[in-house]
Design an enzyme around this catalytic site. Structure first.
Site, PDB file in Angstrom:
ATOM      1  N   SER A 127       0.842  -1.200   0.000  1.00 41.41           N
ATOM      2  CA  SER A 127       0.000   0.000   0.000  1.00 41.41           C
ATOM      3  C   SER A 127       0.875   1.246   0.000  1.00 41.41           C
ATOM      4  O   SER A 127       1.595   1.516   0.962  1.00 41.41           O
ATOM      5  CB  SER A 127      -0.922   0.013   1.219  1.00 41.41           C
ATOM      6  OG  SER A 127      -1.492   1.309   1.316  1.00 41.41           O
ATOM      7  N   HIS A 159      -1.218  -1.407  -4.293  1.00 37.44           N
ATOM      8  CA  HIS A 159      -2.496  -1.081  -3.656  1.00 37.44           C
ATOM      9  C   HIS A 159      -2.565   0.428  -3.427  1.00 37.44           C
ATOM     10  O   HIS A 159      -1.686   1.000  -2.775  1.00 37.44           O
ATOM     11  CB  HIS A 159      -2.625  -1.842  -2.330  1.00 37.44           C
ATOM     12  CG  HIS A 159      -3.949  -1.666  -1.656  1.00 37.44           C
ATOM     13  ND1 HIS A 159      -5.069  -2.380  -2.019  1.00 37.44           N
ATOM     14  CD2 HIS A 159      -4.327  -0.855  -0.643  1.00 37.44           C
ATOM     15  CE1 HIS A 159      -6.094  -2.022  -1.254  1.00 37.44           C
ATOM     16  NE2 HIS A 159      -5.669  -1.087  -0.407  1.00 37.44           N
ATOM     17  N   ASP A 190      -4.780   3.610  -2.094  1.00 37.80           N
ATOM     18  CA  ASP A 190      -5.882   3.967  -1.196  1.00 37.80           C
ATOM     19  C   ASP A 190      -6.347   5.391  -1.441  1.00 37.80           C
ATOM     20  O   ASP A 190      -5.639   6.354  -1.140  1.00 37.80           O
ATOM     21  CB  ASP A 190      -5.412   3.853   0.258  1.00 37.80           C
ATOM     22  CG  ASP A 190      -5.203   2.416   0.671  1.00 37.80           C
ATOM     23  OD1 ASP A 190      -6.167   1.631   0.573  1.00 37.80           O
ATOM     24  OD2 ASP A 190      -4.080   2.068   1.100  1.00 37.80           O
ATOM     25  N   MET A 245      -8.990   8.301  -0.544  1.00 35.64           N
ATOM     26  CA  MET A 245      -9.887   8.704   0.565  1.00 35.64           C
ATOM     27  C   MET A 245     -10.421  10.113   0.331  1.00 35.64           C
ATOM     28  O   MET A 245      -9.698  10.982  -0.150  1.00 35.64           O
ATOM     29  CB  MET A 245      -9.124   8.689   1.884  1.00 35.64           C
ATOM     30  CG  MET A 245      -8.424   7.386   2.176  1.00 35.64           C
ATOM     31  SD  MET A 245      -7.539   7.486   3.736  1.00 35.64           S
ATOM     32  CE  MET A 245      -6.699   5.896   3.714  1.00 35.64           C
ATOM     33  N   HIS A 298      -8.344   1.112  -4.262  1.00 35.18           N
ATOM     34  CA  HIS A 298      -9.320   0.935  -3.180  1.00 35.18           C
ATOM     35  C   HIS A 298      -9.976   2.284  -2.907  1.00 35.18           C
ATOM     36  O   HIS A 298      -9.358   3.167  -2.323  1.00 35.18           O
ATOM     37  CB  HIS A 298      -8.557   0.407  -1.952  1.00 35.18           C
ATOM     38  CG  HIS A 298      -9.388   0.249  -0.720  1.00 35.18           C
ATOM     39  ND1 HIS A 298      -8.823   0.068   0.524  1.00 35.18           N
ATOM     40  CD2 HIS A 298     -10.736   0.244  -0.521  1.00 35.18           C
ATOM     41  CE1 HIS A 298      -9.777  -0.049   1.424  1.00 35.18           C
ATOM     42  NE2 HIS A 298     -10.942   0.070   0.827  1.00 35.18           N
ATOM     43  N   MET A 331     -12.171   4.639  -1.002  1.00 40.67           N
ATOM     44  CA  MET A 331     -12.861   4.899   0.264  1.00 40.67           C
ATOM     45  C   MET A 331     -13.535   6.254   0.123  1.00 40.67           C
ATOM     46  O   MET A 331     -13.156   7.234   0.763  1.00 40.67           O
ATOM     47  CB  MET A 331     -11.857   4.877   1.424  1.00 40.67           C
ATOM     48  CG  MET A 331     -11.419   3.465   1.794  1.00 40.67           C
ATOM     49  SD  MET A 331      -9.892   3.427   2.748  1.00 40.67           S
ATOM     50  CE  MET A 331      -8.713   3.420   1.409  1.00 40.67           C
ATOM     51  N   MET A 346     -11.724  -5.635   5.022  1.00 36.56           N
ATOM     52  CA  MET A 346     -10.961  -4.705   5.864  1.00 36.56           C
ATOM     53  C   MET A 346     -10.723  -5.328   7.242  1.00 36.56           C
ATOM     54  O   MET A 346     -11.664  -5.753   7.911  1.00 36.56           O
ATOM     55  CB  MET A 346     -11.728  -3.389   6.043  1.00 36.56           C
ATOM     56  CG  MET A 346     -11.894  -2.543   4.789  1.00 36.56           C
ATOM     57  SD  MET A 346     -10.367  -1.910   4.085  1.00 36.56           S
ATOM     58  CE  MET A 346      -9.578  -1.113   5.453  1.00 36.56           C
ATOM     59  N   GLY A 401      -9.254   4.237   6.643  1.00 30.23           N
ATOM     60  CA  GLY A 401      -8.926   5.655   6.821  1.00 30.23           C
ATOM     61  C   GLY A 401      -7.469   5.909   7.148  1.00 30.23           C
ATOM     62  O   GLY A 401      -6.946   6.963   6.824  1.00 30.23           O
ATOM     63  N   PHE A 402      -6.818   4.940   7.758  1.00 27.32           N
ATOM     64  CA  PHE A 402      -5.436   5.166   8.207  1.00 27.32           C
ATOM     65  C   PHE A 402      -4.601   3.897   8.067  1.00 27.32           C
ATOM     66  O   PHE A 402      -5.105   2.796   8.293  1.00 27.32           O
ATOM     67  CB  PHE A 402      -5.410   5.622   9.672  1.00 27.32           C
ATOM     68  CG  PHE A 402      -6.236   6.857   9.917  1.00 27.32           C
ATOM     69  CD1 PHE A 402      -5.706   8.128   9.677  1.00 27.32           C
ATOM     70  CD2 PHE A 402      -7.550   6.747  10.329  1.00 27.32           C
ATOM     71  CE1 PHE A 402      -6.486   9.262   9.860  1.00 27.32           C
ATOM     72  CE2 PHE A 402      -8.346   7.882  10.516  1.00 27.32           C
ATOM     73  CZ  PHE A 402      -7.806   9.148  10.288  1.00 27.32           C
ATOM     74  N   GLY A 403      -3.337   4.090   7.748  1.00 27.02           N
ATOM     75  CA  GLY A 403      -2.390   2.987   7.794  1.00 27.02           C
ATOM     76  C   GLY A 403      -1.888   2.818   9.221  1.00 27.02           C
ATOM     77  O   GLY A 403      -2.154   3.655  10.086  1.00 27.02           O
ATOM     78  N   GLY A 404      -1.178   1.725   9.439  1.00 28.77           N
ATOM     79  CA  GLY A 404      -0.506   1.538  10.722  1.00 28.77           C
ATOM     80  C   GLY A 404      -1.396   1.181  11.898  1.00 28.77           C
ATOM     81  O   GLY A 404      -1.005   1.345  13.053  1.00 28.77           O
ATOM     82  N   ASP A 422      -6.856  -6.312   4.211  1.00 24.93           N
ATOM     83  CA  ASP A 422      -6.339  -4.950   4.163  1.00 24.93           C
ATOM     84  C   ASP A 422      -6.320  -4.308   5.549  1.00 24.93           C
ATOM     85  O   ASP A 422      -7.368  -3.973   6.096  1.00 24.93           O
ATOM     86  CB  ASP A 422      -7.204  -4.123   3.198  1.00 24.93           C
ATOM     87  CG  ASP A 422      -6.599  -2.768   2.882  1.00 24.93           C
ATOM     88  OD1 ASP A 422      -5.469  -2.507   3.319  1.00 24.93           O
ATOM     89  OD2 ASP A 422      -7.277  -1.984   2.197  1.00 24.93           O
ATOM     90  N   GLY A 423      -5.102  -4.149   6.082  1.00 21.07           N
ATOM     91  CA  GLY A 423      -4.936  -3.431   7.339  1.00 21.07           C
ATOM     92  C   GLY A 423      -4.267  -4.260   8.420  1.00 21.07           C
ATOM     93  O   GLY A 423      -4.727  -5.348   8.761  1.00 21.07           O
ATOM     94  N   GLY A 424      -3.137  -3.774   8.891  1.00 19.91           N
ATOM     95  CA  GLY A 424      -2.476  -4.417  10.028  1.00 19.91           C
ATOM     96  C   GLY A 424      -1.822  -5.753   9.725  1.00 19.91           C
ATOM     97  O   GLY A 424      -1.565  -6.541  10.647  1.00 19.91           O
ATOM     98  N   GLY A 461       1.147  -2.078   4.097  1.00 19.28           N
ATOM     99  CA  GLY A 461       1.654  -0.713   4.007  1.00 19.28           C
ATOM    100  C   GLY A 461       2.880  -0.535   4.866  1.00 19.28           C
ATOM    101  O   GLY A 461       4.025  -0.627   4.391  1.00 19.28           O
TER     102      GLY A 461
END
Ligand code: DX5
Ligand code: ZN
Length: 215
Positions: A7, A32, A34, A36, A65, A67, A136, A141-144, A174-176, A196
């Site tokens: 990402s 990927h 993102d 937003m 993606h 959002m 998800m 909305g946020f990485g990390g 997607d995420g974490g 990401g």
């Protein structure tokens, strides 16, 4: 082997060309991206002009993606910018089936993204029309952010639905995603891992991508 989709949200935007070159040299098959809008999610990232430039820097798959609210208004512009896969959120689409047909008619693969609170059973009447589900594993909305463990149950439910219908649909998480949890995510049935921070904040992103792929 899973598809790895780094990402770009976690990349250094001042050095985007170098970041693209790095992914080009790696075993990652997808980029990927993102997008937003500050309305569907409480953050604003990047949009069409940036993606147009990324398109000139790679021949790999651009996995966009969205959002954003009212994604149907922008699908054509993302096709023109070079998106290969376009995912829209089920929570933003009042006419999801129409939106999916629109994406496919524009020559892109169609994905549906689902938030952590959205049950898998809401996909039963659309699963045969799509190429990918972006499941998800954090709130968008946020990485990390930290991976939500219940996602593993949802991957198994989605995997069972896909098998039952005999369709070919990618399950993208997607995420974490980290080196530590990737194995359990793949074992549950995921076919695509978005990463990401795990990739871009590591000391050797190319090795990290290879490691995620071989887990
Ligand atoms: C979150 C985005 C993710 C994000 C993942 O809204 O959809 O793609 O960039 O970032 P990491 O892998 O750092 O959690
Ligand atoms: Zn994403």
């Amino acid at each position: 082997m899973p598809i790895i989709a780094p990402s770009l949200l976690a990349s250094n935007f001042l050095r985007l060309e170098d970041e693209c070159k790095m992914i080009n040299q790696s075993e990652a098959e997808w980029f990927h991206l993102d997008v937003m809008d500050g309305r569907f999610v409480p953050n604003i990232s990047f949009g069409l002009p940036v993606i147009e430039h990324i398109r000139t820097a790679t021949t790999k798959v651009l996995d966009v993606h969205l959002m954003i609210e009212e994604p149907e208004k922008y699908a054509e512009a993302f096709a023109k910018a070079g998106a290969n896969i376009l995912s829209v959120h089920i929570e933003t689409c009042r006419n999801l089936h129409r939106n999916i047909q629109q994406i496919k008619a524009l020559g892109m693969k169609a994905g549906v993204a689902v938030n952590p609170h959205t049950p898998i059973h809401l996909l039963v009447d659309i699963i045969e029309d799509i190429d990918l589900v972006n499941l998800m594993s954090v709130n968008p909305g946020f990485g990390g952010q930290k991976f939500i463990p219940y996602t593993l149950t949802k991957i198994k439910q989605l995997s069972a639905l896909i098998k039952e219908r005999g369709v070919q649909v990618d399950i993208e998480i997607d995420g974490g995603v980290t080196i530590d949890n990737a194995k359990s995510i793949i074992n549950a049935g995921a076919t695509v891992l978005v990463a990401g921070n795990t990739v871009f904040k590591s000391t050797n992103p190319i090795d990290t991508i290879a490691a995620l792929r071989k887990l």
